[in-house]
Design an enzyme around this catalytic site. Structure first.
Site, PDB file in Angstrom:
ATOM      1  N   LYS A 193       0.846  -1.189   0.000  1.00  0.00           N
ATOM      2  CA  LYS A 193       0.000   0.000   0.000  1.00  0.00           C
ATOM      3  C   LYS A 193       0.882   1.240   0.000  1.00  0.00           C
ATOM      4  CE  LYS A 193      -3.736  -2.535   0.517  1.00  0.00           C
ATOM      5  NZ  LYS A 193      -4.758  -2.683  -0.540  1.00  0.00           N
ATOM      6  N   GLU A 222      -4.516  -5.752  -7.196  1.00  0.00           N
ATOM      7  CA  GLU A 222      -5.130  -6.191  -8.444  1.00  0.00           C
ATOM      8  C   GLU A 222      -4.879  -5.245  -9.608  1.00  0.00           C
ATOM      9  OE1 GLU A 222      -8.110  -3.410  -6.680  1.00  0.00           O
ATOM     10  OE2 GLU A 222      -6.797  -4.970  -5.892  1.00  0.00           O
ATOM     11  N   HIS A 311      -6.256 -13.116  -7.703  1.00  0.00           N
ATOM     12  CA  HIS A 311      -7.048 -12.092  -7.023  1.00  0.00           C
ATOM     13  C   HIS A 311      -8.417 -12.054  -7.694  1.00  0.00           C
ATOM     14  CE1 HIS A 311      -8.551  -8.234  -5.664  1.00  0.00           C
ATOM     15  NE2 HIS A 311      -7.520  -8.088  -4.853  1.00  0.00           N
TER      16      HIS A 311
END
EC number: 4.1.1.39
Length: 501
Positions: A193, A222, A311
């Site tokens: 992140k 993703e 994912h």
């Protein structure tokens, strides 16, 4: 020469004659009801080789449930809107899908009549080893059919004869644990992140810090592919440098899910090959690439001894609504057939929608050798998996160290627990966040193995461990009271369970 010694052929009895007349009537020109064309057969007994689909149907006002079920059977197999004479050129009685059972849904949430329709399909209707072809029939055209207000594919029984035409997961849980040399606990991961905007060098730093702190995997998200701020090749180089350094310093096998999703299969193969050259043990794809591409990447991973992570990007557009779309338990079955090793399947306690029992059902579909009927978890059919390897379910999305006891109690050892924000958002940094999660997990595993009731004692056990681990204490102080306690939009019809958050 005629043989007059044979017994003369007797005239057909009235029942046989009536049956033949009824069969001929199906081919009268014009428009007929689907159930009159043979798509409703309440006396049909499904064969072991039949594919069986369970649909939740919401008919339009005035449409009888049997006719609605027959329409679904017809439009997902051989029918069109009118009788066609070319039916007589085929073995249409065999190829015609057969709706054989309709029953009301108990307590429909929308307050309007809904029905479960069981439909059997002849195995010859489907191409071997092709989820794309299977889905083209089962969900290809019928979901837009006007006589239906809504339609949802709830579950399927895939016959062993058909499963044997699929490769299944390229690695599987058992072989993956052997390669990683990690047993007796869930695997730990985190998503980098922010998912977009980092440079390659800073991205690699996040990967290193997380792995050094105690995680088994870091991962791409993703939608990180190859954008102007970070070319895919730069990300791969910096991420794998971090993996190798963390492995050398910790003595553990580590990995980073390198997302190879791209605009063409040629680009995906190029990226996967480069990941392999750099020493990666795993690559990642997104659900949105489609069933043919998923199957192709599964075959590549099998040939190259790579773990394949998936994912489930985009699934919520068709899995979340209870009355229309596809249940994720069906998607989970298709993913296992197509051939992935990891699949995101929900957390029950995190930020993403998921009833606890339903999510347990998804996990069981992915990782059991045989699924028994379990209506409380939404599993309607016995499903033998014919030796297909097992998929490792992934819990990811809004989870943190303070929920470790709930996650271990819900999902057991064969799962991957991914803490993105719950690692990278730690007040003392990424490595401290990873350490907090690793200590929380090992605390819960130790307590469980000692016979403790981690579901009820978990919070106290974590608090006790936090007295000896500053990163864990900081994590609990930061997120200990964070929950996402909303009513799930999709839950089993035969058991209503509150959120565990």
């Amino acid at each position: 020469m005629n043989d007059f010694s044979k017994e003369a052929v007797k005239p057909a009895d009235s029942a046989t004659a009536a049956a033949k007349a009824e069969k001929r009537s199906r081919y009268a020109a014009g428009v007929m009801k689907y159930r009159e064309m043979g798509y409703w057969q309440p006396d049909y007994t499904p064969k072991d080789t039949d594919v069986i689909a369970l649909f939740r149907i919401t008919p339009q006002p005035g449409v009888e449930p049997e006719e609605a079920a027959a329409a679904v059977a017809g439009e997902s197999s051989t029918a069109t809107w009118t009788v066609v004479w070319t039916d007589r050129l085929t073995a249409c009685d065999m190829y015609r899908a057969k709706a054989f059972r309709v029953e009301p849904v108990p307590n429909p949430a929308e307050g309007e009549p809904q029905y479960f329709a069981f439909i059997a399909y002849e195995l010859d209707l489907f191409e071997e080893g092709s989820v794309a072809n299977l889905t083209a029939s089962i969900i290809g055209n019928v979901f837009g059919f006007k006589p239906l207000k809504a339609l949802r594919l709830e579950d399927m029984r895939i016959p062993v004869a058909y499963l044997k035409t699929f490769q299944g997961p390229p690695t599987g849980i058992v072989v993956e644990r052997e390669r990683l040399d990690k047993y007796g606990r869930p695997l730990l991961g985190a998503t980098v992140k922010p998912k977009l905007g980092l440079s390659g060098k800073n991205y690699g730093r996040v990967v290193y810090e997380g792995l050094k702190g105690g995680l088994d995997f870091l991962k791409d998200d993703e939608n990180i592919n190859s954008q102007p701020f970070m070319h895919w090749r730069d990300r791969y180089l910096f991420a794998m440098e971090a993996v190798h350094r963390a492995q050398a310093e910790t003595g553990e096998v580590k990995g980073h899910y390198l997302n190879v999703t791209a605009g063409t299969m040629e680009d995906m193969y190029e990226r996967a090959e480069f990941a392999k050259e750099l020493g990666s043990c795993i690559v990642m794809i997104d659900l949105v690439i489609g069933w043919t591409a998923i199957t192709s990447m599964g075959r590549w991973a099998r040939k190259n001894d790579m773990i394949l992570h998936l994912h489930r990007a985009g699934h919520g557009t068709y899995t979340r609504q209870r009355n229309h779309g596809i249940s994720f338990r069906v998607i989970a079955k298709w993913l296992r057939m197509a051939g992935v090793d990891h699949a995101h399947a929900g957390t029950a306690v995190g930020k993403l929608d998921g009833d606890p029992l339903s999510v347990q059902g998804y996990y069981n579909v992915l990782r059991e050798s045989h699924n028994s009927v379990d209506l409380t978890r939404g599993i309607f059919f016995d499903q033998h998996w014919a030796g297909l390897r097992k998929v490792m379910p992934v819990a990811s999305g809004g989870i943190h160290a303070g929920q470790m006891h709930q996650l271990l109690d819900l999902f057991g050892d064969d799962a991957i627990l991914q803490f993105g924000g719950g690692t990278i958002g730690h007040p003392s940094g990424i490595q401290a966040g990873a350490t907090a999660n690793r200590v929380a997990l090992e605390t819960m595993v130790k307590a469980r193995n000692e016979g403790r009731d981690i579901a009820n004692e978990g919070s106290d056990l974590l608090e006790a461990a936090a007295r000896h681990c500053t990163p864990l204490k900081q994590a609990l102080d930061t997120w200990g009271d964070v929950t996402f306690n909303y009513t799930p939009t999709d839950s089993p019809d035969f058991a209503v369970t509150p959120s565990v958050a």
